[in-house]
Motif scaffolding. Structure first.
Motif, PDB file in Angstrom:
ATOM      1  N   LYS A 182       5.947  -5.585 -10.790  1.00 38.24           N
ATOM      2  CA  LYS A 182       5.409  -4.865 -11.944  1.00 38.24           C
ATOM      3  C   LYS A 182       5.309  -3.370 -11.661  1.00 38.24           C
ATOM      4  N   MET A 183       5.001  -3.039 -10.379  1.00 40.94           N
ATOM      5  CA  MET A 183       4.982  -1.626  -9.992  1.00 40.94           C
ATOM      6  C   MET A 183       6.376  -1.009 -10.137  1.00 40.94           C
ATOM      7  N   LYS A 184       7.384  -1.797  -9.788  1.00 39.62           N
ATOM      8  CA  LYS A 184       8.761  -1.303  -9.907  1.00 39.62           C
ATOM      9  C   LYS A 184       9.108  -1.031 -11.371  1.00 39.62           C
ATOM     10  N   ILE A 185       8.706  -1.971 -12.239  1.00 42.16           N
ATOM     11  CA  ILE A 185       8.956  -1.777 -13.678  1.00 42.16           C
ATOM     12  C   ILE A 185       8.208  -0.546 -14.178  1.00 42.16           C
ATOM     13  N   MET A 186       6.941  -0.418 -13.748  1.00 41.12           N
ATOM     14  CA  MET A 186       6.151   0.736 -14.163  1.00 41.12           C
ATOM     15  C   MET A 186       6.779   2.033 -13.659  1.00 41.12           C
ATOM     16  N   GLN A 187       7.266   2.006 -12.397  1.00 40.84           N
ATOM     17  CA  GLN A 187       7.893   3.208 -11.829  1.00 40.84           C
ATOM     18  C   GLN A 187       9.130   3.608 -12.633  1.00 40.84           C
TER      19      GLN A 187
ATOM     20  N   ALA B 265       0.831  -1.207   0.000  1.00 38.93           N
ATOM     21  CA  ALA B 265       0.000   0.000   0.000  1.00 38.93           C
ATOM     22  C   ALA B 265       0.866   1.258   0.000  1.00 38.93           C
ATOM     23  N   GLU B 266       1.974   1.207   0.744  1.00 42.05           N
ATOM     24  CA  GLU B 266       2.891   2.355   0.797  1.00 42.05           C
ATOM     25  C   GLU B 266       3.510   2.626  -0.567  1.00 42.05           C
ATOM     26  N   VAL B 267       3.899   1.543  -1.264  1.00 42.96           N
ATOM     27  CA  VAL B 267       4.505   1.694  -2.587  1.00 42.96           C
ATOM     28  C   VAL B 267       3.499   2.289  -3.572  1.00 42.96           C
ATOM     29  N   VAL B 268       2.262   1.757  -3.551  1.00 37.99           N
ATOM     30  CA  VAL B 268       1.237   2.256  -4.464  1.00 37.99           C
ATOM     31  C   VAL B 268       0.982   3.739  -4.215  1.00 37.99           C
ATOM     32  N   GLN B 269       0.891   4.124  -2.928  1.00 35.89           N
ATOM     33  CA  GLN B 269       0.643   5.523  -2.599  1.00 35.89           C
ATOM     34  C   GLN B 269       1.799   6.409  -3.041  1.00 35.89           C
TER      35      GLN B 269
ATOM     36  N   GLU C 275      11.793   8.627  -7.093  1.00 41.44           N
ATOM     37  CA  GLU C 275      13.058   8.232  -6.482  1.00 41.44           C
ATOM     38  C   GLU C 275      12.881   7.141  -5.426  1.00 41.44           C
ATOM     39  N   TYR C 276      11.648   6.839  -5.051  1.00 35.37           N
ATOM     40  CA  TYR C 276      11.390   5.811  -4.033  1.00 35.37           C
ATOM     41  C   TYR C 276      11.810   4.446  -4.571  1.00 35.37           C
ATOM     42  N   GLU C 277      12.609   3.724  -3.815  1.00 29.52           N
ATOM     43  CA  GLU C 277      13.122   2.430  -4.270  1.00 29.52           C
ATOM     44  C   GLU C 277      12.170   1.314  -3.860  1.00 29.52           C
ATOM     45  N   VAL C 278      11.604   0.658  -4.839  1.00 31.55           N
ATOM     46  CA  VAL C 278      10.690  -0.464  -4.581  1.00 31.55           C
ATOM     47  C   VAL C 278      11.521  -1.736  -4.428  1.00 31.55           C
ATOM     48  N   LYS C 279      11.357  -2.425  -3.275  1.00 31.75           N
ATOM     49  CA  LYS C 279      12.127  -3.635  -3.006  1.00 31.75           C
ATOM     50  C   LYS C 279      11.189  -4.837  -2.958  1.00 31.75           C
ATOM     51  N   THR C 280      11.488  -5.842  -3.758  1.00 25.49           N
ATOM     52  CA  THR C 280      10.710  -7.080  -3.749  1.00 25.49           C
ATOM     53  C   THR C 280      11.552  -8.211  -4.315  1.00 25.49           C
ATOM     54  N   PRO C 281      11.473  -9.410  -3.691  1.00 26.89           N
ATOM     55  CA  PRO C 281      12.227 -10.561  -4.216  1.00 26.89           C
ATOM     56  C   PRO C 281      11.507 -11.286  -5.351  1.00 26.89           C
TER      57      PRO C 281
END
Length: 587
Positions: A343-348, A317-321, A329-335
């Motif tokens: 997919k959110m990271k790719i979109m970002q 939820a924090e990443v989406v917001q 510049e927010y770094e999305v971290k996921t394994p």
């Protein structure tokens, strides 16, 4: 199941008391029979006294049990029977009553004791046993059998008295015959219930039936002696001692069977308790297994969900917001690259790249446009100044419009370049500790002619000449001029625009207040976004870039300040900045 277990345990608790009360009844009946001889002969008192002491011992044993397991209701009821017993014992020992009175009083006492026994059976819910075999065995052994034993005890005592006397009249024989008929009726009913108990569950019940048949044989032998030697005989010559011994054997066999049946009941109840406990343990085991299964399924579901999300729900939820707010510049971290967060990271990253390309394009276009616009603006200024000679009025009017549009384009380009630099962090501010009032005065002076164009007045509130702030004067003036220009555009002709300064313990607040139309509620969240205008349909707003407040917010934040506003429709708006208050020589 738990209720059944509690029921069986309560039944089992009543069985020891039943045995103790049966002992009291048995000893009381024996004392009745002995008194029939004692009160008619010269029998030594010692035998009667010993039997009375046996009754006392049986009573004391039950009273001791009640002391260890208190039950006020049962104690009060039993105390009545004990009190009546003490009266009988005293009267017998003092020879105050004859054998018939003794027989009647003893019989009444046994009647009280049997009533107490029934109350005891009901108190421990033995008469409500849910199993068919248990119910018939309880009814037979704890209710009907003691009653039959009492009838036999009466036959023993009454017959012993007649044989001791050596004669019996018609009424006495009729009374004895009635007792024999009553005993036969109770014996038949007892046999029926014993057979029902055995038939309900034949396995393990063979010994119950066999023991009862032996007891029944003793009964048949005893009643035949009474029939032959008293009812069928004119002369009562049969030995009272032999008669007493024969009936005592029969009565004792019934009491022995009662104790045997109680042991069988205890075994039945213990087996039932063990079975119920095992069922509860099995049920608990099934519940635990079911709980663990559900928990495992839930864990697998959560793990699958987390895999699909790519992280904890609150983090997702924090990443989406954050991405929605445009923080590239927010770094999305996921394994998990194939998850939602992946997919959110790719979109970002794509949006970030698109934003970078857009900013580069705007910056390039702005720089490329600035030079020709400067040349165009300069040429228009020279032409309008008259240096190129006199121009027709229509030409001057067109050149004036062209120059104003050139100025507006230049302002737009400057705003675009400023917002670009602020976004990438390349705009450097010259932060210096300085008084706040000169900056406010400069902004008001610069906007005076602009305000006059809209027919409004700028009014400066209280002055704080010694209030110091650490700011870039030119950029803070730019922010205040933006506030003033917006207030002028959206105020009514003749209104006052008020610019106030106020000082708190550690901050300086500057407010620009107008009395215009106000800002719609639905636009409040967008007011500081790029290219936002609250009322672009208003002709007075034409010429605005929609970047002024977005630039103002970035500038104030880089000066360690805060920016905000309040507004009400038809009342007006108040835009403000708050800056840290500095001390002199803090640089």
């Amino acid at each position: 199941m738990q209720k059944d277990l509690a029921f069986a345990k309560k039944e089992q608790e009543g069985l020891p008391q039943v045995q103790l009360v049966l002992n009291v009844i048995q000893r009381t009946q024996q004392h009745r029979a002995l008194c029939a001889k004692y009160l008619q002969t010269t029998l030594e008192r010692r035998e009667q006294r010993m039997k009375a002491e046996e009754v006392d011992t049986a009573i004391f044993a039950y009273e001791a049990y009640l002391d260890k397991n208190p039950n006020k209701q049962l104690q009060a009821q039993f105390a009545e029977t004990v009190s009546y017993w003490h009266k009988i014992r005293h009267d017998v020992s003092q020879n105050r009553i004859n054998y018939l009175e003794s027989f009647e009083q003893h019989s009444f006492l046994v009647k009280l004791q049997l009533q107490f026994l029934r109350n005891l059976v009901d108190s421990y819910q033995l008469s409500l046993d849910p199993d068919v075999d248990g119910y018939f065995l309880i009814d037979a052994s704890l209710v009907e059998l003691p009653e039959l034993a009492e009838v036999l005890g009466q036959i023993r005592g009454y017959g012993t008295g007649l044989l001791t006397k050596g004669e019996a009249n018609f009424d006495e024989r009729a009374h004895l015959k009635a007792l024999l008929l009553l005993s036969k009726s109770k014996a038949d009913q007892l046999s029926i219930n014993i057979n029902k108990a055995v038939a309900a569950r034949s396995t393990g019940r063979e010994n119950i039936y066999a023991n009862y048949q032996s007891t029944k044989a003793q009964y048949d032998k005893a009643v035949s002696i009474a029939q032959l030697n008293i009812l069928d005989s004119q002369n009562l010559t049969f030995s009272p001692d032999d008669y007493y011994a024969s009936f005592t054997l029969g009565v004792n066999s019934y009491f022995a069977y009662a104790h045997f049946a109680i042991e069988q009941l205890d075994s039945i109840l213990q087996s039932r308790i063990t079975k119920l406990k095992n069922q509860m343990i099995a049920l608990l085991f099934y519940v635990v297994i079911l709980t663990l299964t559900v928990a495992l399924i839930f864990i697998l579901f959560v793990r699958r969900l987390l895999h699909q999300l790519g992280g904890e729900p609150y983090y997702a939820a924090e990443v989406v917001q954050t991405v929605t707010d445009g923080d590239w510049e927010y770094e999305v971290k996921t394994p998990y690259p194939d998850s939602l967060l992946g997919k959110m990271k790719i979109m970002q990253e794509k949006l970030k790249e698109n934003n970078r390309l857009k900013n580069e394009f705007v910056s390039t276009v702005s720089h490329e446009l600035r030079t020709p616009l400067t040349a165009i603006g300069g040429a228009l200024s020279v032409a309008l100044s008259g240096q190129l000679g006199a121009l027709p009025g229509s030409a001057v009017k067109l050149l004036d419009i062209a120059q104003k549009n050139s100025v507006r384009l230049t302002e737009l380009i400057n705003d675009l370049l400023d917002i670009d630099k602020l976004t990438v962090g390349k705009l450097e501010l010259d932060l210096v500790v300085q008084p706040i009032m000169p900056i406010i005065d400069d902004a008001c002076l610069a906007m005076t002619s602009y305000a006059q164009k809209y027919g409004v007045n700028i009014v400066v509130g209280p002055r704080f000449e010694y209030a110091l702030v650490k700011v870039d004067a030119r950029r803070l003036r730019q922010v205040l001029m933006n506030f003033l220009s917006n207030a002028a555009k959206f105020s009514q002709k003749g209104d006052d625009i008020i610019i106030n300064a106020s000082v708190s313990s550690d901050r300086v607040r500057i407010e620009v207040v107008d009395h215009g139309s106000g800002i719609p509620e639905e636009f409040h969240d967008k007011i500081f976004q790029k290219f936002s205008q609250a009322d672009s349909s208003d002709t007075r707003a034409v010429g605005g870039t929609g970047l002024g407040l977005a630039i103002a917010k970035e500038l104030i934040q880089q000066m360690n300040g805060t920016i905000g506003f309040s507004s009400s429709l038809t009342v007006g708006s108040c835009f403000y900045v708050e800056l840290p208050l500095e001390e002199a020589n803090s640089d």
